[in-house]
Design a protein around this motif. Structure first.
Motif, PDB file in Angstrom:
ATOM      1  N   THR A 140       0.832  -1.194   0.000  1.00  0.00           N
ATOM      2  CA  THR A 140       0.000   0.000   0.000  1.00  0.00           C
ATOM      3  C   THR A 140       0.877   1.258   0.000  1.00  0.00           C
ATOM      4  N   PRO A 141       0.598   2.207  -0.870  1.00  0.00           N
ATOM      5  CA  PRO A 141       1.423   3.427  -0.947  1.00  0.00           C
ATOM      6  C   PRO A 141       1.010   4.487   0.065  1.00  0.00           C
ATOM      7  N   LEU A 142      -0.058   4.241   0.852  1.00  0.00           N
ATOM      8  CA  LEU A 142      -0.579   5.274   1.740  1.00  0.00           C
ATOM      9  C   LEU A 142       0.464   5.807   2.732  1.00  0.00           C
ATOM     10  N   PRO A 143       1.224   4.953   3.434  1.00  0.00           N
ATOM     11  CA  PRO A 143       2.226   5.510   4.368  1.00  0.00           C
ATOM     12  C   PRO A 143       3.246   6.410   3.668  1.00  0.00           C
ATOM     13  N   ALA A 144       3.683   5.979   2.483  1.00  0.00           N
ATOM     14  CA  ALA A 144       4.667   6.786   1.749  1.00  0.00           C
ATOM     15  C   ALA A 144       4.069   8.120   1.327  1.00  0.00           C
ATOM     16  N   VAL A 145       2.806   8.100   0.904  1.00  0.00           N
ATOM     17  CA  VAL A 145       2.130   9.341   0.495  1.00  0.00           C
ATOM     18  C   VAL A 145       1.983  10.283   1.684  1.00  0.00           C
ATOM     19  N   VAL A 146       1.613   9.741   2.848  1.00  0.00           N
ATOM     20  CA  VAL A 146       1.448  10.571   4.039  1.00  0.00           C
ATOM     21  C   VAL A 146       2.777  11.183   4.448  1.00  0.00           C
ATOM     22  N   ILE A 147       3.836  10.369   4.443  1.00  0.00           N
ATOM     23  CA  ILE A 147       5.164  10.879   4.820  1.00  0.00           C
ATOM     24  C   ILE A 147       5.615  11.961   3.836  1.00  0.00           C
ATOM     25  N   ALA A 148       5.431  11.705   2.533  1.00  0.00           N
ATOM     26  CA  ALA A 148       5.828  12.686   1.524  1.00  0.00           C
ATOM     27  C   ALA A 148       5.032  13.978   1.663  1.00  0.00           C
ATOM     28  N   GLY A 149       3.724  13.852   1.954  1.00  0.00           N
ATOM     29  CA  GLY A 149       2.889  15.037   2.120  1.00  0.00           C
ATOM     30  C   GLY A 149       3.307  15.867   3.311  1.00  0.00           C
ATOM     31  N   CYS A 150       3.591  15.192   4.429  1.00  0.00           N
ATOM     32  CA  CYS A 150       4.035  15.911   5.623  1.00  0.00           C
ATOM     33  C   CYS A 150       5.387  16.586   5.395  1.00  0.00           C
ATOM     34  N   SER A 151       6.288  15.862   4.703  1.00  0.00           N
ATOM     35  CA  SER A 151       7.603  16.433   4.415  1.00  0.00           C
ATOM     36  C   SER A 151       7.475  17.663   3.511  1.00  0.00           C
ATOM     37  N   LEU A 152       6.613  17.569   2.505  1.00  0.00           N
ATOM     38  CA  LEU A 152       6.410  18.691   1.591  1.00  0.00           C
ATOM     39  C   LEU A 152       5.806  19.882   2.321  1.00  0.00           C
ATOM     40  N   LEU A 153       4.862  19.621   3.225  1.00  0.00           N
ATOM     41  CA  LEU A 153       4.242  20.699   3.984  1.00  0.00           C
ATOM     42  C   LEU A 153       5.255  21.383   4.896  1.00  0.00           C
ATOM     43  N   ALA A 154       6.079  20.569   5.574  1.00  0.00           N
ATOM     44  CA  ALA A 154       7.105  21.134   6.454  1.00  0.00           C
ATOM     45  C   ALA A 154       8.117  21.950   5.655  1.00  0.00           C
ATOM     46  N   PHE A 155       8.479  21.435   4.465  1.00  0.00           N
ATOM     47  CA  PHE A 155       9.448  22.154   3.624  1.00  0.00           C
ATOM     48  C   PHE A 155       8.875  23.484   3.150  1.00  0.00           C
ATOM     49  N   SER A 156       7.595  23.482   2.800  1.00  0.00           N
ATOM     50  CA  SER A 156       6.981  24.708   2.283  1.00  0.00           C
ATOM     51  C   SER A 156       6.958  25.806   3.349  1.00  0.00           C
ATOM     52  N   PHE A 157       6.800  25.417   4.624  1.00  0.00           N
ATOM     53  CA  PHE A 157       6.800  26.407   5.692  1.00  0.00           C
ATOM     54  C   PHE A 157       8.210  26.896   6.000  1.00  0.00           C
ATOM     55  N   SER A 158       9.167  25.987   5.981  1.00  0.00           N
ATOM     56  CA  SER A 158      10.534  26.349   6.356  1.00  0.00           C
ATOM     57  C   SER A 158      11.305  27.007   5.209  1.00  0.00           C
ATOM     58  N   ALA A 159      10.838  26.853   3.982  1.00  0.00           N
ATOM     59  CA  ALA A 159      11.586  27.391   2.838  1.00  0.00           C
ATOM     60  C   ALA A 159      10.743  28.355   2.012  1.00  0.00           C
ATOM     61  N   ARG A 160       9.933  29.173   2.706  1.00  0.00           N
ATOM     62  CA  ARG A 160       9.078  30.114   1.979  1.00  0.00           C
ATOM     63  C   ARG A 160       9.902  31.119   1.190  1.00  0.00           C
ATOM     64  N   ASP A 161      10.985  31.622   1.796  1.00  0.00           N
ATOM     65  CA  ASP A 161      11.817  32.602   1.102  1.00  0.00           C
ATOM     66  C   ASP A 161      12.482  31.981  -0.120  1.00  0.00           C
ATOM     67  N   THR A 162      12.934  30.735   0.024  1.00  0.00           N
ATOM     68  CA  THR A 162      13.566  30.059  -1.109  1.00  0.00           C
ATOM     69  C   THR A 162      12.569  29.854  -2.240  1.00  0.00           C
ATOM     70  N   LEU A 163      11.365  29.423  -1.905  1.00  0.00           N
ATOM     71  CA  LEU A 163      10.339  29.238  -2.927  1.00  0.00           C
ATOM     72  C   LEU A 163       9.983  30.560  -3.598  1.00  0.00           C
ATOM     73  N   ARG A 164       9.934  31.635  -2.813  1.00  0.00           N
ATOM     74  CA  ARG A 164       9.668  32.958  -3.381  1.00  0.00           C
ATOM     75  C   ARG A 164      10.776  33.364  -4.349  1.00  0.00           C
ATOM     76  N   ASP A 165      12.038  33.107  -3.964  1.00  0.00           N
ATOM     77  CA  ASP A 165      13.163  33.455  -4.832  1.00  0.00           C
ATOM     78  C   ASP A 165      13.140  32.649  -6.126  1.00  0.00           C
ATOM     79  N   VAL A 166      12.828  31.354  -6.007  1.00  0.00           N
ATOM     80  CA  VAL A 166      12.784  30.496  -7.194  1.00  0.00           C
ATOM     81  C   VAL A 166      11.670  30.939  -8.140  1.00  0.00           C
ATOM     82  N   TYR A 167      10.514  31.270  -7.574  1.00  0.00           N
ATOM     83  CA  TYR A 167       9.399  31.738  -8.402  1.00  0.00           C
ATOM     84  C   TYR A 167       9.770  33.038  -9.116  1.00  0.00           C
ATOM     85  N   ALA A 168      10.421  33.952  -8.387  1.00  0.00           N
ATOM     86  CA  ALA A 168      10.863  35.206  -9.013  1.00  0.00           C
ATOM     87  C   ALA A 168      11.909  34.938 -10.094  1.00  0.00           C
TER      88      ALA A 168
END
Length: 276
Positions: free
Chosen positions: A93-121
């Protein structure tokens, strides 16, 4: 007793194989479409002039690097998605991997907002062709040549020789001084006792001499032309000239124009205004 995934693996059927083949084929199609979309980001060099060709080649290399980066990220996402989709065919079942990946992506998005803003610019800078490596820009109080442009930051070599680093997301207003042409004005002050018409003729003569000089004509886009009287007071008269040059050549052209004007004024015995 054998584990469930191993039991399912031993029970692998033709249907499972066909599902895996379908997933693989769909992933390959997505990669092909992604490559085509990434290649559309590339701006091929097409300028005919030598200076323009060099600038166009720099932009092509810059957009090619962006296209490769976009394709690389998209390829990783495609294969990760394909792998997660294929796991049930092996009884996993891929559910545990999906949950872990989703949580990791969410944590990254909060901790790297400035980096994401710079990349988008950075993506906007490249896709909108705002400036490229080799261009001369002004960002805030800094004026200099772009030494390096990545999705995250821009390195500019200023007039002092210092290498200034900008986060792309922090650059709100950027002036590109290397596009199409550059413009400058030259103000010449002469004494009030000097005949204005004679002064204008002398300035036009110096401007015409510069326009006809083969060593400088290639740097000129328009002018130099005498615009007329810019200011007048008890200390003298200020006459303004305008010149347009190929990008970033305006300063040296203005220096040469001032030199020729000074020589012509001295030859005609016209005194410059004191204190100007």
């Amino acid at each position: 007793m054998m584990s469930s995934p191993l039991t399912h693996f031993l029970d692998f059927t033709i249907a499972n194989a066909l599902h895996l083949a379908g997933i693989l084929m769909l992933a390959m199609i997505c990669l092909k479409l992604l490559r085509g979309a990434a290649n559309k980001l590339v701006k091929p060099a097409s300028s005919q002039t030598k200076a323009g060709q060099q600038t166009a080649q720099q932009r092509e290399a810059q957009t090619q690097a962006l296209a490769d980066k976009v394709y690389s990220i998209g390829r990783q996402i495609t294969w990760i998605t394909a792998t997660l989709t294929a796991l049930p065919e092996f009884g996993i079942t891929p559910l545990p991997a999906v949950v872990i990946a989703g949580c990791s992506l969410l944590a990254f998005s909060f901790s790297a907002r400035d980096t994401l803003r710079d990349v988008y610019a950075g993506l906007q800078i490249v896709m909108e062709d705002q400036f490229a490596t080799g261009d001369t820009i002004q960002a805030g109080d800094t004026v200099g040549r772009v030494e390096q442009l990545t999705l995250r930051r821009t390195l500019v070599r200023d007039g002092r020789g210092a290498l200034v680093s900008f986060s792309n997301g922090e650059m709100r207003t950027v002036s590109n001084l290397s596009r199409d042409w550059s413009q400058a004005f030259v103000d010449i002050g002469v004494g009030t006792a000097m005949p204005l018409e004679k002064t204008l003729q002398v300035l036009e003569s110096a401007a015409a001499e510069l326009r006809s000089d083969a060593a400088w004509s290639q740097a000129l886009v328009d002018g130099p032309r005498v615009l007329g009287v810019q200011a007048y007071d008890h200390t003298g008269t200020t006459v303004r000239l305008q010149v347009r040059t190929v990008p970033t050549r305006q300063d040296e052209v203005c220096r040469e124009l001032r030199r020729r004007i000074q020589m012509e004024l001295q030859r005609q015995g016209i005194a410059v205004a004191s204190g100007r």
